[in-house]
Design a protein around this motif. Structure first.
Motif, PDB file in Angstrom:
ATOM      1  N   MET A  32       0.838  -1.206   0.000  1.00  0.00           N
ATOM      2  CA  MET A  32       0.000   0.000   0.000  1.00  0.00           C
ATOM      3  C   MET A  32       0.867   1.249   0.000  1.00  0.00           C
ATOM      4  O   MET A  32       0.612   2.203  -0.732  1.00  0.00           O
ATOM      5  N   ILE A  33       1.912   1.214   0.836  1.00  0.00           N
ATOM      6  CA  ILE A  33       2.813   2.361   0.942  1.00  0.00           C
ATOM      7  C   ILE A  33       3.589   2.557  -0.371  1.00  0.00           C
ATOM      8  O   ILE A  33       3.710   3.677  -0.877  1.00  0.00           O
ATOM      9  N   VAL A  47       2.816   1.522  -3.478  1.00  0.00           N
ATOM     10  CA  VAL A  47       1.952   1.972  -4.574  1.00  0.00           C
ATOM     11  C   VAL A  47       1.643   3.466  -4.425  1.00  0.00           C
ATOM     12  O   VAL A  47       1.733   4.224  -5.389  1.00  0.00           O
ATOM     13  N   HIS A  62       3.437   5.783  -3.014  1.00  0.00           N
ATOM     14  CA  HIS A  62       4.609   6.608  -3.338  1.00  0.00           C
ATOM     15  C   HIS A  62       4.963   6.571  -4.823  1.00  0.00           C
ATOM     16  O   HIS A  62       5.494   7.539  -5.351  1.00  0.00           O
ATOM     17  N   LEU A  85      -3.664   6.730 -10.204  1.00  0.00           N
ATOM     18  CA  LEU A  85      -3.590   5.600  -9.265  1.00  0.00           C
ATOM     19  C   LEU A  85      -4.893   4.799  -9.303  1.00  0.00           C
ATOM     20  O   LEU A  85      -4.881   3.569  -9.407  1.00  0.00           O
ATOM     21  N   PHE A 110      -0.219  10.214   2.716  1.00  0.00           N
ATOM     22  CA  PHE A 110      -0.588   8.807   2.912  1.00  0.00           C
ATOM     23  C   PHE A 110      -1.670   8.650   3.978  1.00  0.00           C
ATOM     24  O   PHE A 110      -2.583   7.833   3.843  1.00  0.00           O
ATOM     25  N   GLU A 111      -1.588   9.452   5.017  1.00  0.00           N
ATOM     26  CA  GLU A 111      -2.574   9.381   6.103  1.00  0.00           C
ATOM     27  C   GLU A 111      -3.982   9.725   5.607  1.00  0.00           C
ATOM     28  O   GLU A 111      -4.979   9.176   6.085  1.00  0.00           O
ATOM     29  N   PHE A 155      -4.895   9.351   2.402  1.00  0.00           N
ATOM     30  CA  PHE A 155      -5.215   8.364   1.366  1.00  0.00           C
ATOM     31  C   PHE A 155      -5.663   7.028   1.961  1.00  0.00           C
ATOM     32  O   PHE A 155      -6.565   6.360   1.420  1.00  0.00           O
ATOM     33  N   ALA A 156      -5.050   6.638   3.100  1.00  0.00           N
ATOM     34  CA  ALA A 156      -5.289   5.320   3.689  1.00  0.00           C
ATOM     35  C   ALA A 156      -6.775   4.983   3.915  1.00  0.00           C
ATOM     36  O   ALA A 156      -7.189   3.855   3.644  1.00  0.00           O
ATOM     37  N   ILE A 172      -8.451   3.082   1.037  1.00  0.00           N
ATOM     38  CA  ILE A 172      -8.131   1.655   0.912  1.00  0.00           C
ATOM     39  C   ILE A 172      -8.875   0.840   1.965  1.00  0.00           C
ATOM     40  O   ILE A 172      -9.420  -0.223   1.679  1.00  0.00           O
ATOM     41  N   ILE A 173      -8.937   1.389   3.179  1.00  0.00           N
ATOM     42  CA  ILE A 173      -9.664   0.695   4.236  1.00  0.00           C
ATOM     43  C   ILE A 173     -11.152   0.635   3.925  1.00  0.00           C
ATOM     44  O   ILE A 173     -11.791  -0.397   4.059  1.00  0.00           O
TER      45      ILE A 173
END
Lengths: 98, 98
Positions: free
Chosen positions: B11-12, B14, B16, B36, B71-72, B74-75, B78-79
């Motif tokens: 996840m990280i 992808v 970046h 993305l 990222f924080e 974006f996460a 995904i969740i």
């Protein structure tokens, strides 16, 4: 399936591998959560020295207070860990540039 | 590395890979987010017919309103997708048992 889709599938599969063991087959009991963390997140556990870590994690994540975690309650743990990892990497990257 | 740790790393990585493309190298611009989603979450995009989906996603996730996602931020996408997937699978599983 793309790399990101595979990661999502893995998270779901790993959750169910442990949730499926006993009692409610679709949720993690404290015992199942302990096994999952010990086997699947060994590096995370190493950094947590306090003996009541597991109880705190369960309490923090267990939204409906049934002492079990469904996938929706479990997911924030994985995200929280990923965000923490990513911040750590970013910091190392910053330092490396200097 | 365990399966779960590998998913977190993916996840990280992808994130970046796309964040790194232009402008701020550690955040996703709207253009990078679009790329993305198109490349890494093609099945998700297929189910979203509305043309303003991308704008809505960005607006929903962009906590600090800078039109970029770290990222924080974006996460949770995904969740949210993983939780939706898991509910869908659980429903299919329930139906299959009947």
């Amino acid at each position: 399936m793309t790399e990101l889709e595979k990661s999502m599938e893995s998270m779901i599969t790993v959750f169910h591998r442990y949730a499926n063991e006993g009692g409610n087959k679709s949720t993690l009991s404290k015992k199942e959560l302990k096994k999952l963390i010990e086997n699947e997140l060994p590096n995370f556990l190493k950094s947590q020295k306090s003996p009541d870590t597991l109880d705190r994690i369960l309490k923090d994540l267990d939204q409906n207070k049934d002492d079990e975690l469904d996938f929706e309650e479990f997911a924030p743990l994985i995200i929280g860990l990923s965000v923490a990892c990513e911040k750590h990497y970013a910091l190392l990257h910053e330092k490396a540039k200097k």
